[in-house]
Design a protein around this motif. Structure first.
Motif, PDB file in Angstrom:
ATOM      1  N   GLU A 127       0.781  -1.095   0.120  1.00 27.35           N
ATOM      2  CA  GLU A 127       0.027   0.035  -0.047  1.00 27.35           C
ATOM      3  C   GLU A 127       0.927   1.268  -0.118  1.00 27.35           C
ATOM      4  N   LEU A 128       0.436   2.274  -0.660  1.00 26.85           N
ATOM      5  CA  LEU A 128       1.167   3.582  -0.736  1.00 26.85           C
ATOM      6  C   LEU A 128       1.421   4.157   0.527  1.00 26.85           C
ATOM      7  N   ARG A 129       2.537   4.605   1.046  1.00 26.66           N
ATOM      8  CA  ARG A 129       2.797   5.173   2.349  1.00 26.66           C
ATOM      9  C   ARG A 129       2.381   6.487   2.270  1.00 26.66           C
ATOM     10  N   MET A 130       1.808   7.235   3.167  1.00 24.69           N
ATOM     11  CA  MET A 130       1.216   8.510   3.289  1.00 24.69           C
ATOM     12  C   MET A 130       2.011   9.337   4.106  1.00 24.69           C
ATOM     13  N   GLY A 131       2.067  10.550   3.835  1.00 22.85           N
ATOM     14  CA  GLY A 131       2.940  11.461   4.800  1.00 22.85           C
ATOM     15  C   GLY A 131       3.813  12.384   4.200  1.00 22.85           C
ATOM     16  N   GLU A 132       4.413  13.028   4.785  1.00 21.55           N
ATOM     17  CA  GLU A 132       5.527  13.815   4.398  1.00 21.55           C
ATOM     18  C   GLU A 132       6.866  13.427   4.108  1.00 21.55           C
ATOM     19  N   PHE A 133       7.543  13.716   3.240  1.00 22.27           N
ATOM     20  CA  PHE A 133       8.882  12.929   2.687  1.00 22.27           C
ATOM     21  C   PHE A 133       9.666  14.054   2.691  1.00 22.27           C
ATOM     22  N   LYS A 134      11.010  13.923   3.201  1.00 25.95           N
ATOM     23  CA  LYS A 134      11.839  14.959   2.931  1.00 25.95           C
ATOM     24  C   LYS A 134      12.605  15.075   1.809  1.00 25.95           C
ATOM     25  N   LYS A 135      12.847  16.290   1.091  1.00 28.67           N
ATOM     26  CA  LYS A 135      13.380  16.406  -0.270  1.00 28.67           C
ATOM     27  C   LYS A 135      14.790  15.848  -0.248  1.00 28.67           C
ATOM     28  N   ASN A 136      15.374  15.293  -1.345  1.00 26.90           N
ATOM     29  CA  ASN A 136      16.517  14.714  -1.438  1.00 26.90           C
ATOM     30  C   ASN A 136      17.085  15.424  -2.869  1.00 26.90           C
TER      31      ASN A 136
END
Length: 209
Positions: free
Chosen positions: A167-176
């Motif tokens: 399932e697709l993870r939801m939330g905020e992701f840090k920009k790389n």
């Protein structure tokens, strides 16, 4: 996102690439012992539940005398591939994954599979002291260690994007963000959408220096 002038330029570039190929085909593809397996050969790999890695192999050849497969990936480039492109692990990983997954899917010995990039140059330097080839061949290292590292990149991406149940993870992701991440971004000149506005600086074309 384009213009009639730009589309016309790209179309003419494509015509020049095809004309060069028709004249020089024997320089890149031999008929002696070689057979065409196919173009756009599909591969599919189940990496997580309900998550598949899918790809299409541009050209696959079989060399009967040595029982070897050659996988060729075609890449277009404005000028050529420099050292930077040849060391880009993400770019190279695609072809290394093709080698591993073709071996598994079609039950062919991985040690009998060779991989190669053919870079199709849209532009060539007509003022050069020598006749420049429009095609550039590049054979990346594709040993066991390189393939393992490439597959780890795929696994890390899948595990950071999807849960163990697929399932697709939801939330905020840090920009790389790498130094070149903004090159083709549609928002690089729109500060209301990106705080990195103005950071991107296009490298000079070596033919203009």
């Amino acid at each position: 996102f384009s213009s009639p002038e730009e589309l016309s330029e790209f179309a003419e570039d494509g015509v020049q690439i095809l004309r060069y190929f028709k004249r020089k085909v024997s320089n890149y593809f031999s008929k002696t012992g070689w057979h065409l397996v196919g173009c756009e050969i599909p591969i599919s790999h189940n990496i997580l539940p309900n998550v598949y890695y899918q790809g299409s192999l541009d050209i696959v050849l079989y060399h009967e005398p040595t029982n070897k497969i050659q996988i060729i990936d075609l890449k277009t480039s404005t000028r050529t591939w420099y050292d930077k492109q040849k060391k880009d692990e993400t770019k190279l990983a695609q072809l290394l994954l093709y080698k591993k997954l073709f071996s598994e899917q079609y039950n062919f010995p991985i040690n009998n599979i060779e991989v190669k990039f053919i870079i199709l140059k849209r532009k060539i330097n007509t003022e050069s002291d020598f006749v420049e080839k429009r095609f550039q061949e590049f054979i990346p290292a594709s040993g066991k260690g390189k393939i393992t590292k490439a597959y780890s990149l795929l696994e890390n991406f899948a595990n950071s994007t999807f849960t163990e149940h697929g399932e697709l993870r939801m939330g905020e992701f840090k920009k790389n963000i790498s130094p070149n991440s903004c090159m083709f971004c549609l928002y690089r000149d729109l500060p209301q959408h990106c705080s990195r506005n103005g950071v991107f600086k296009k490298a000079p074309d070596p033919f203009d220096i």
